[in-house]
Motif scaffolding. Sequence first.
Motif, PDB file in Angstrom:
ATOM      1  N   UNK A 145       1.038  -1.345   0.524  1.00  0.00           N
ATOM      2  CA  UNK A 145      -0.371   0.053   0.284  1.00  0.00           C
ATOM      3  C   UNK A 145       0.600   1.368   0.003  1.00  0.00           C
ATOM      4  N   UNK A 146       2.357   1.531   0.763  1.00  0.00           N
ATOM      5  CA  UNK A 146       2.645   2.523   0.875  1.00  0.00           C
ATOM      6  C   UNK A 146       3.999   2.263  -0.466  1.00  0.00           C
ATOM      7  N   UNK A 147       4.407   1.471  -0.628  1.00  0.00           N
ATOM      8  CA  UNK A 147       4.847   1.574  -1.940  1.00  0.00           C
ATOM      9  C   UNK A 147       4.169   2.407  -3.128  1.00  0.00           C
ATOM     10  N   UNK A 148       3.225   1.042  -3.537  1.00  0.00           N
ATOM     11  CA  UNK A 148       1.880   1.834  -4.503  1.00  0.00           C
ATOM     12  C   UNK A 148       1.855   3.578  -4.374  1.00  0.00           C
ATOM     13  N   UNK A 149       1.394   4.109  -3.157  1.00  0.00           N
ATOM     14  CA  UNK A 149       0.895   5.049  -3.127  1.00  0.00           C
ATOM     15  C   UNK A 149       2.150   6.240  -3.558  1.00  0.00           C
ATOM     16  N   UNK A 150       3.261   5.471  -3.357  1.00  0.00           N
ATOM     17  CA  UNK A 150       4.449   6.816  -3.909  1.00  0.00           C
ATOM     18  C   UNK A 150       4.418   7.055  -4.664  1.00  0.00           C
ATOM     19  N   UNK A 200      16.655   8.978 -19.448  1.00  0.00           N
ATOM     20  CA  UNK A 200      15.483   8.434 -18.945  1.00  0.00           C
ATOM     21  C   UNK A 200      15.323   6.509 -18.499  1.00  0.00           C
ATOM     22  N   UNK A 201      16.610   6.685 -18.737  1.00  0.00           N
ATOM     23  CA  UNK A 201      17.118   5.018 -18.906  1.00  0.00           C
ATOM     24  C   UNK A 201      17.714   5.513 -18.008  1.00  0.00           C
ATOM     25  N   UNK A 202      18.296   6.139 -17.259  1.00  0.00           N
ATOM     26  CA  UNK A 202      18.860   5.962 -15.969  1.00  0.00           C
ATOM     27  C   UNK A 202      17.554   5.578 -14.691  1.00  0.00           C
ATOM     28  N   UNK A 203      16.126   6.705 -15.160  1.00  0.00           N
ATOM     29  CA  UNK A 203      14.993   7.065 -14.122  1.00  0.00           C
ATOM     30  C   UNK A 203      15.305   5.495 -14.650  1.00  0.00           C
ATOM     31  N   UNK A 204      13.951   4.795 -15.947  1.00  0.00           N
ATOM     32  CA  UNK A 204      14.416   3.596 -15.558  1.00  0.00           C
ATOM     33  C   UNK A 204      14.586   2.421 -14.777  1.00  0.00           C
ATOM     34  N   UNK A 205      15.490   2.256 -14.926  1.00  0.00           N
ATOM     35  CA  UNK A 205      16.474   1.565 -14.465  1.00  0.00           C
ATOM     36  C   UNK A 205      16.251   1.559 -13.233  1.00  0.00           C
ATOM     37  N   UNK A 206      16.205   2.584 -11.954  1.00  0.00           N
ATOM     38  CA  UNK A 206      15.544   2.990 -10.824  1.00  0.00           C
ATOM     39  C   UNK A 206      13.746   2.324 -10.301  1.00  0.00           C
ATOM     40  N   UNK A 207      13.514   2.633 -11.871  1.00  0.00           N
ATOM     41  CA  UNK A 207      12.264   1.996 -11.730  1.00  0.00           C
ATOM     42  C   UNK A 207      11.607   0.430 -11.870  1.00  0.00           C
ATOM     43  N   UNK A 208      12.391   0.046 -12.089  1.00  0.00           N
ATOM     44  CA  UNK A 208      12.500  -0.988 -12.248  1.00  0.00           C
ATOM     45  C   UNK A 208      13.478  -1.846 -10.882  1.00  0.00           C
ATOM     46  N   UNK A 209      14.273  -1.160 -10.168  1.00  0.00           N
ATOM     47  CA  UNK A 209      14.632  -1.140  -8.993  1.00  0.00           C
ATOM     48  C   UNK A 209      13.695  -0.873  -7.686  1.00  0.00           C
ATOM     49  N   UNK A 258      12.058   2.012  -6.621  1.00  0.00           N
ATOM     50  CA  UNK A 258      11.876   2.911  -6.253  1.00  0.00           C
ATOM     51  C   UNK A 258      11.133   3.694  -6.891  1.00  0.00           C
ATOM     52  N   UNK A 259      10.417   4.602  -5.602  1.00  0.00           N
ATOM     53  CA  UNK A 259       9.803   5.748  -5.786  1.00  0.00           C
ATOM     54  C   UNK A 259      10.365   7.031  -6.573  1.00  0.00           C
ATOM     55  N   UNK A 260       9.183   7.873  -7.215  1.00  0.00           N
ATOM     56  CA  UNK A 260       9.741   9.090  -7.674  1.00  0.00           C
ATOM     57  C   UNK A 260      10.843  10.114  -6.900  1.00  0.00           C
ATOM     58  N   UNK A 261      10.145   9.726  -5.459  1.00  0.00           N
ATOM     59  CA  UNK A 261      10.920  10.578  -4.887  1.00  0.00           C
ATOM     60  C   UNK A 261      12.352  10.087  -3.956  1.00  0.00           C
ATOM     61  N   UNK A 262      12.366   8.786  -3.954  1.00  0.00           N
ATOM     62  CA  UNK A 262      14.025   7.944  -4.374  1.00  0.00           C
ATOM     63  C   UNK A 262      14.422   7.910  -5.485  1.00  0.00           C
ATOM     64  N   UNK A 263      14.220   7.885  -6.666  1.00  0.00           N
ATOM     65  CA  UNK A 263      14.570   8.336  -7.955  1.00  0.00           C
ATOM     66  C   UNK A 263      14.997   9.806  -7.722  1.00  0.00           C
ATOM     67  N   UNK A 264      14.678  10.740  -7.326  1.00  0.00           N
ATOM     68  CA  UNK A 264      14.925  12.419  -7.451  1.00  0.00           C
ATOM     69  C   UNK A 264      16.516  12.383  -6.315  1.00  0.00           C
ATOM     70  N   UNK A 315       2.015   1.011 -17.358  1.00  0.00           N
ATOM     71  CA  UNK A 315       2.225   1.508 -16.273  1.00  0.00           C
ATOM     72  C   UNK A 315       3.919   0.785 -15.559  1.00  0.00           C
ATOM     73  N   UNK A 316       4.033   1.774 -14.294  1.00  0.00           N
ATOM     74  CA  UNK A 316       5.812   0.981 -13.552  1.00  0.00           C
ATOM     75  C   UNK A 316       5.500  -0.545 -13.461  1.00  0.00           C
ATOM     76  N   UNK A 317       4.694  -1.070 -13.614  1.00  0.00           N
ATOM     77  CA  UNK A 317       4.911  -2.516 -13.496  1.00  0.00           C
ATOM     78  C   UNK A 317       5.965  -3.132 -14.654  1.00  0.00           C
ATOM     79  N   UNK A 318       5.034  -2.690 -15.809  1.00  0.00           N
ATOM     80  CA  UNK A 318       5.372  -3.220 -17.352  1.00  0.00           C
ATOM     81  C   UNK A 318       6.696  -3.030 -16.860  1.00  0.00           C
ATOM     82  N   UNK A 319       6.792  -1.362 -17.164  1.00  0.00           N
ATOM     83  CA  UNK A 319       8.273  -0.462 -17.314  1.00  0.00           C
ATOM     84  C   UNK A 319       9.361  -1.575 -16.498  1.00  0.00           C
ATOM     85  N   UNK A 320       9.078  -1.743 -15.318  1.00  0.00           N
ATOM     86  CA  UNK A 320      10.076  -2.332 -14.630  1.00  0.00           C
ATOM     87  C   UNK A 320      10.563  -3.782 -14.690  1.00  0.00           C
TER      88      UNK A 320
END
Length: 222
Positions: A115-120, A159-168, A170-176, A201-206
Amino acid sequence: MIRVLLADDEAMVRAGVRAILGAAADVEVVAEAGDGRQALELARAHRPDVALLDIRMPVLDGLAAAAELRRAVPEVAVVMLTTFSEDEYITAALEAGVSGFLLKSGDPHELMTAVRAVRQGASYLSPEIAHWVMQQLSGGPMVRRSSARERVGVLTPRERDVLALVGAGMSNAEIGERLRLAEATVKAYVSAALSRLEVRNRVQAALLAYEAGLVDREPGDL
């Protein structure tokens, strides 16, 4: 406060999930539904942050409800909560654009984490589901990685850097924080990457980031 909609046709299950969520000071169950159609109506009325949907419900099942909910109220993060882990359910749920998939047999702490992860803005799969996904990705790894790398090749380096962290995960705040970017800037990069990759969505991107070998690399390595 994280506002949650809970939908399950079994009253006892709803009571149990509500009790788990109620133990957290930062979570509030704002509505409960006994079927998928009612869940959609309540989501439109209450605009929760997160919707927990059971897969097998009367009138409209959870998968159909999730797909409609993503179209009608796209800002709501959807997490599937079920006793079933059959392949077709997992695949259909990911295609429907859900942000998480949990088994009811899992640890109650997983529910709060999800719940907390998807909210972020992150995604969450229970360990059993994550294992299944990894098994699927292991089939024909060279071909899949080549195809995935070709797809992510349309992205800019940032964008690839950000995608890599989405795959890990991370939330937007953590990536920032990791990349020293404003959260709004990260959100823009994520949206641009999803659009370029033509994923929902982020799941498919991850999953794509994992296939392309972006996860666990240092920014700028690919």
